[in-house]
Design a protein around this motif. Structure first.
Motif, mmCIF file in Angstrom:
data_model
loop_
_atom_site.group_PDB
_atom_site.id
_atom_site.type_symbol
_atom_site.label_atom_id
_atom_site.label_comp_id
_atom_site.label_asym_id
_atom_site.label_seq_id
_atom_site.Cartn_x
_atom_site.Cartn_y
_atom_site.Cartn_z
ATOM 1 N N PRO A 250 85.051 -42.364 -15.273
ATOM 2 C CA PRO A 250 84.818 -40.916 -15.124
ATOM 3 C C PRO A 250 83.399 -40.495 -15.502
ATOM 4 O O PRO A 250 82.849 -39.572 -14.901
ATOM 5 N N ALA A 251 82.773 -41.197 -16.455
ATOM 6 C CA ALA A 251 81.423 -40.787 -16.875
ATOM 7 C C ALA A 251 80.417 -40.893 -15.727
ATOM 8 O O ALA A 251 79.360 -40.253 -15.757
ATOM 9 N N SER A 252 80.757 -41.698 -14.695
ATOM 10 C CA SER A 252 79.803 -41.877 -13.588
ATOM 11 C C SER A 252 79.880 -40.729 -12.572
ATOM 12 O O SER A 252 79.040 -40.648 -11.673
ATOM 13 N N VAL A 253 80.877 -39.829 -12.704
ATOM 14 C CA VAL A 253 81.100 -38.821 -11.660
ATOM 15 C C VAL A 253 79.879 -37.921 -11.418
ATOM 16 O O VAL A 253 79.483 -37.729 -10.260
ATOM 17 N N PRO A 254 79.245 -37.368 -12.467
ATOM 18 C CA PRO A 254 78.083 -36.502 -12.182
ATOM 19 C C PRO A 254 77.009 -37.236 -11.391
ATOM 20 O O PRO A 254 76.449 -36.701 -10.432
ATOM 21 N N TRP A 255 76.744 -38.481 -11.769
ATOM 22 C CA TRP A 255 75.713 -39.263 -11.069
ATOM 23 C C TRP A 255 76.134 -39.510 -9.621
ATOM 24 O O TRP A 255 75.341 -39.360 -8.690
ATOM 25 N N LEU A 256 77.415 -39.885 -9.440
ATOM 26 C CA LEU A 256 77.919 -40.161 -8.080
ATOM 27 C C LEU A 256 77.860 -38.893 -7.214
ATOM 28 O O LEU A 256 77.501 -38.948 -6.043
ATOM 29 N N ASN A 257 78.217 -37.749 -7.797
ATOM 30 C CA ASN A 257 78.189 -36.498 -7.021
ATOM 31 C C ASN A 257 76.762 -36.167 -6.600
ATOM 32 O O ASN A 257 76.524 -35.691 -5.476
ATOM 33 N N ARG A 258 75.796 -36.425 -7.506
ATOM 34 C CA ARG A 258 74.403 -36.138 -7.132
ATOM 35 C C ARG A 258 73.934 -37.089 -6.033
ATOM 36 O O ARG A 258 73.206 -36.705 -5.131
ATOM 37 N N ALA A 259 74.435 -38.349 -6.102
ATOM 38 C CA ALA A 259 74.080 -39.312 -5.041
ATOM 39 C C ALA A 259 74.690 -38.858 -3.711
ATOM 40 O O ALA A 259 74.029 -38.867 -2.664
ATOM 41 N N ALA A 260 75.932 -38.413 -3.761
ATOM 42 C CA ALA A 260 76.611 -37.951 -2.538
ATOM 43 C C ALA A 260 75.869 -36.758 -1.949
ATOM 44 O O ALA A 260 75.688 -36.642 -0.734
ATOM 45 N N GLU A 261 75.401 -35.878 -2.839
ATOM 46 C CA GLU A 261 74.661 -34.682 -2.426
ATOM 47 C C GLU A 261 73.390 -35.094 -1.681
ATOM 48 O O GLU A 261 73.039 -34.533 -0.647
ATOM 49 N N ARG A 262 72.706 -36.141 -2.193
ATOM 50 C CA ARG A 262 71.449 -36.565 -1.560
ATOM 51 C C ARG A 262 71.704 -37.213 -0.202
ATOM 52 O O ARG A 262 70.892 -37.130 0.699
ATOM 53 N N LEU A 263 72.882 -37.887 -0.087
ATOM 54 C CA LEU A 263 73.187 -38.585 1.163
ATOM 55 C C LEU A 263 73.635 -37.634 2.270
ATOM 56 O O LEU A 263 73.666 -37.990 3.435
ATOM 57 N N THR A 264 74.001 -36.415 1.877
ATOM 58 C CA THR A 264 74.480 -35.466 2.882
ATOM 59 C C THR A 264 73.299 -34.651 3.383
ATOM 60 O O THR A 264 72.855 -33.726 2.729
ATOM 61 N N GLY A 265 72.809 -35.014 4.542
ATOM 62 C CA GLY A 265 71.592 -34.377 5.033
ATOM 63 C C GLY A 265 71.878 -33.228 5.975
ATOM 64 O O GLY A 265 73.017 -32.803 6.138
ATOM 65 N N ASP A 266 70.820 -32.700 6.604
ATOM 66 C CA ASP A 266 70.978 -31.646 7.607
ATOM 67 C C ASP A 266 71.645 -32.250 8.842
ATOM 68 O O ASP A 266 71.441 -33.410 9.157
ATOM 69 N N ARG A 267 72.394 -31.432 9.535
ATOM 70 C CA ARG A 267 72.986 -31.897 10.785
ATOM 71 C C ARG A 267 73.229 -30.687 11.656
ATOM 72 O O ARG A 267 73.687 -29.649 11.159
ATOM 73 N N SER A 268 72.900 -30.770 12.936
ATOM 74 C CA SER A 268 73.300 -29.689 13.833
ATOM 75 C C SER A 268 73.761 -30.287 15.152
ATOM 76 O O SER A 268 73.239 -31.307 15.602
ATOM 77 N N HIS A 269 74.755 -29.667 15.705
ATOM 78 C CA HIS A 269 75.311 -30.136 16.971
ATOM 79 C C HIS A 269 76.123 -29.009 17.570
ATOM 80 O O HIS A 269 76.410 -28.012 16.897
ATOM 81 N N SER A 270 76.488 -29.153 18.843
ATOM 82 C CA SER A 270 77.387 -28.147 19.416
ATOM 83 C C SER A 270 78.348 -28.828 20.364
ATOM 84 O O SER A 270 78.028 -29.845 20.984
ATOM 85 N N ASP A 271 79.542 -28.254 20.432
ATOM 86 C CA ASP A 271 80.592 -28.882 21.242
ATOM 87 C C ASP A 271 81.716 -27.859 21.432
ATOM 88 O O ASP A 271 81.640 -26.731 20.909
ATOM 89 N N ALA A 272 82.770 -28.285 22.139
ATOM 90 C CA ALA A 272 83.941 -27.414 22.305
ATOM 91 C C ALA A 272 84.444 -26.996 20.926
ATOM 92 O O ALA A 272 84.421 -27.794 19.987
ATOM 93 N N SER A 273 84.903 -25.740 20.801
ATOM 94 C CA SER A 273 85.255 -25.206 19.474
ATOM 95 C C SER A 273 86.237 -26.092 18.724
ATOM 96 O O SER A 273 86.069 -26.346 17.522
ATOM 97 N N SER A 274 87.267 -26.596 19.415
ATOM 98 C CA SER A 274 88.292 -27.368 18.698
ATOM 99 C C SER A 274 87.695 -28.637 18.094
ATOM 100 O O SER A 274 88.140 -29.106 17.054
ATOM 101 N N LYS A 275 86.659 -29.187 18.756
ATOM 102 C CA LYS A 275 86.055 -30.431 18.240
ATOM 103 C C LYS A 275 85.179 -30.158 17.029
ATOM 104 O O LYS A 275 85.019 -31.013 16.162
ATOM 105 N N VAL A 276 84.590 -28.966 16.985
ATOM 106 C CA VAL A 276 83.706 -28.660 15.853
ATOM 107 C C VAL A 276 84.524 -28.167 14.649
ATOM 108 O O VAL A 276 84.253 -28.536 13.508
ATOM 109 N N PHE A 277 85.545 -27.365 14.917
ATOM 110 C CA PHE A 277 86.368 -26.863 13.805
ATOM 111 C C PHE A 277 87.007 -28.021 13.034
ATOM 112 O O PHE A 277 87.003 -28.049 11.808
#
Ligand SMILES: Cc1cc2nc3c(=O)[nH]c(=O)nc-3n(C[C@H](O)[C@H](O)[C@H](O)COP(=O)(O)OP(=O)(O)OC[C@H]3O[C@@H](n4cnc5c(N)ncnc54)[C@H](O)[C@@H]3O)c2cc1C
Length: 442
Positions: A276-303
């Motif tokens: 459990p002590a690693s969670v803050p570090w892991l969450n910050r790593a996950a945050e860094r790995l989640t980058g910008d993304r943009s795309h468009s598609d049929a509504s059901s596929k994006v929702f």
């Protein structure tokens, strides 16, 4: 599953997606026609058994727990009829949401809004008040314009603009307590695409102008990984079908959703559980790995996204203008208690509706959802967050975990007593009740 209505004792155990309910029903039945559903209800009553429909079993609360007869309506699915003029379409109640979207597409129609998965059955989703996000858009049940249900007497009851219309606001979101829905009619919209923009932003800045941001766009939501200062925001804008479509390639979708969102996340949650002590570090790593993304598609596929990491969830509906303050309180709580929470908190919005038991009934709503991976103790965290939400007039999502009961829910739902009276009229023997429904309805 069997189509038999005779009292065959089942040896099969049923459990829900979130593994919060495990039950061995007396029998499991999968009728292939509406007449068979009526017969099941009558034979169950003769045997002194309750009847519960299970849709996709995606509720975390024990709302679908079936100790007597477990009824699947998977065979009562598909498109029944459509009215082009009013853009209303009638489906078998067991139709899954992704099937609804697939059936609407060739008609040039779509669902007005959807949640973040589309595995649920149409009847299950509306019965628990399933919602997506967007301050101008209501939950799925508010799209219902008609329904046919089998009452506790084993009889059919049609409800729409011409037949007992005053009951629609109760039956559209009936918790499975008013009868067995066999047909559901929904108001659809012309098909549309969504342009999605996802990006990390400073949490404080997002909270500073949260209501304005949510009001300014069609669909706004964000995830916040506890122990970080970043909100992963997501804005979906409605655009005409095909307008500059830039769908995610199959490879990018696999990389983002399967590998990063689910595979990596499963791994970090596993490490976080072990250490459990690693969670803050892991969450910050996950945050860094989640980058910008943009795309468009049929509504059901994006929702809709895929969720392969199993978790448990509690979600509260509070007045929309209180969302930022409530989220700050949750953040302070986690820091104060020094809990290690690996799963993000999700914030979404919805327009007010007029349904009797809707979590958005009569007010613009923000939804704040907290999660824990299966195997972690949800107790102290969920209870403390529930206290925060209760103090803000919070209403728990009917399909997610909570500890509330009728006595303290009645203040939140002025029509609860009227709903109870209707339930007694439609199901006097209480065939469709289970322990959860007795708890929340009284
Ligand atoms: C991974 C995941 C993601 C989710 N995302 C969202 C989201 O984005 N937004 C949101 O609001 N919720 C969300 N949920 C919650 C989910 O939408 C609801 O719990 C919904 O009820 C599940 O539908 P179901 O078909 O699985 O219904 P079940 O859980 O099987 O049943 C729910 C209730 O509906 C009743 N019911 C089912 N069919 C009928 C019928 N024919 N007639 C009468 N009653 C019936 C059942 O008896 C029960 O009372 C999510 C859940 C999971 C597990």
């Amino acid at each position: 599953m069997t189509t038999s209505t005779s009292p065959v004792t089942s040896t099969t155990t049923w459990q829900n997606w979130g593994r919060t309910v495990r039950v061995q029903p007396v029998r499991m039945v999968s009728p292939g026609s509406v007449d068979e559903v009526c017969a099941v209800v009558r034979s169950a009553a003769a045997d002194g058994l309750g009847v519960k429909v299970v849709g996709a079993g995606h509720s975390f609360s024990p709302i679908a727990e079936a100790e007597g007869v477990l009824l699947s309506l998977d065979r009562l699915s598909g498109l029944i009829r459509m009215d082009r003029e009013t853009r209303t379409v009638t489906f078998g109640a067991g139709t899954r949401l992704h099937e609804v979207s697939a059936l609407l597409e060739p008609l040039g129609l779509g669902m007005e809004n959807l949640g973040d998965i589309d595995t649920q059955s149409l009847a299950g989703a509306i019965s628990t008040g399933t919602h997506g996000t967007g301050l101008r858009f209501r939950g799925l049940a508010a799209q219902v314009t008609g329904a046919v249900l089998v009452t506790g007497h084993g009889e059919l009851l049609r409800i729409d603009a011409d037949h007992r219309p005053e009951l629609l606001s109760a039956v559209a979101l009936g918790l499975g307590a008013l009868g067995i829905l066999v047909e559901v009619t929904i108001a659809c919209v012309d098909a549309f695409d969504l342009r999605a923009v996802e990006k990390p932003e400073p949490l404080d800045a997002v909270l500073e102008s949260l209501h304005e941001r949510a009001s300014a766009v069609d669909h706004f939501e964000f995830f916040w990984f506890p122990h970080t200062r970043t909100a992963l925001t997501k804005v979906n804008t409605r655009v005409p079908v095909g307008e500059g479509r830039t769908p995610l390639t199959r490879g990018r979708r696999w990389f983002d959703d399967t590998l990063m969102a689910n595979g990596m996340f499963r791994m970090t949650c596993g490490i976080g559980r072990a250490v459990p002590a690693s969670v803050p570090w892991l969450n910050r790593a996950a945050e860094r790995l989640t980058g910008d993304r943009s795309h468009s598609d049929a509504s059901s596929k994006v929702f809709a996204t895929r969720r392969t990491v199993r978790f448990r969830e509690m979600e509260y509906a509070i007045p929309a203008d209180q969302a930022a303050e409530a989220l700050r309180e949750v953040r302070d709580l986690i820091e104060r208690e020094r809990w290690r929470i690996s799963f993000p908190v999700e914030v979404r919005f919805a327009a007010a509706d007029e349904l009797w038991l809707s979590t958005a009934s009569g007010r613009e709503t923000a939804y704040i959802a907290v999660h824990r991976v299966i195997g972690e103790d949800v107790g102290p965290y969920f209870r403390a967050v529930e206290d925060i939400m209760r103090a803000r007039g919070g209403r728990p999502h009917w399909g997610k975990m909570h500890t509330r009961e009728a006595s303290d829910l009645s203040g939140q739902y002025p029509k609860l007593a009227e709903f109870r009276t209707l339930r007694e009229e439609l199901d006097p023997e209480g065939s469709f009740l289970n322990p959860y429904l007795r708890r929340v309805l009284g």
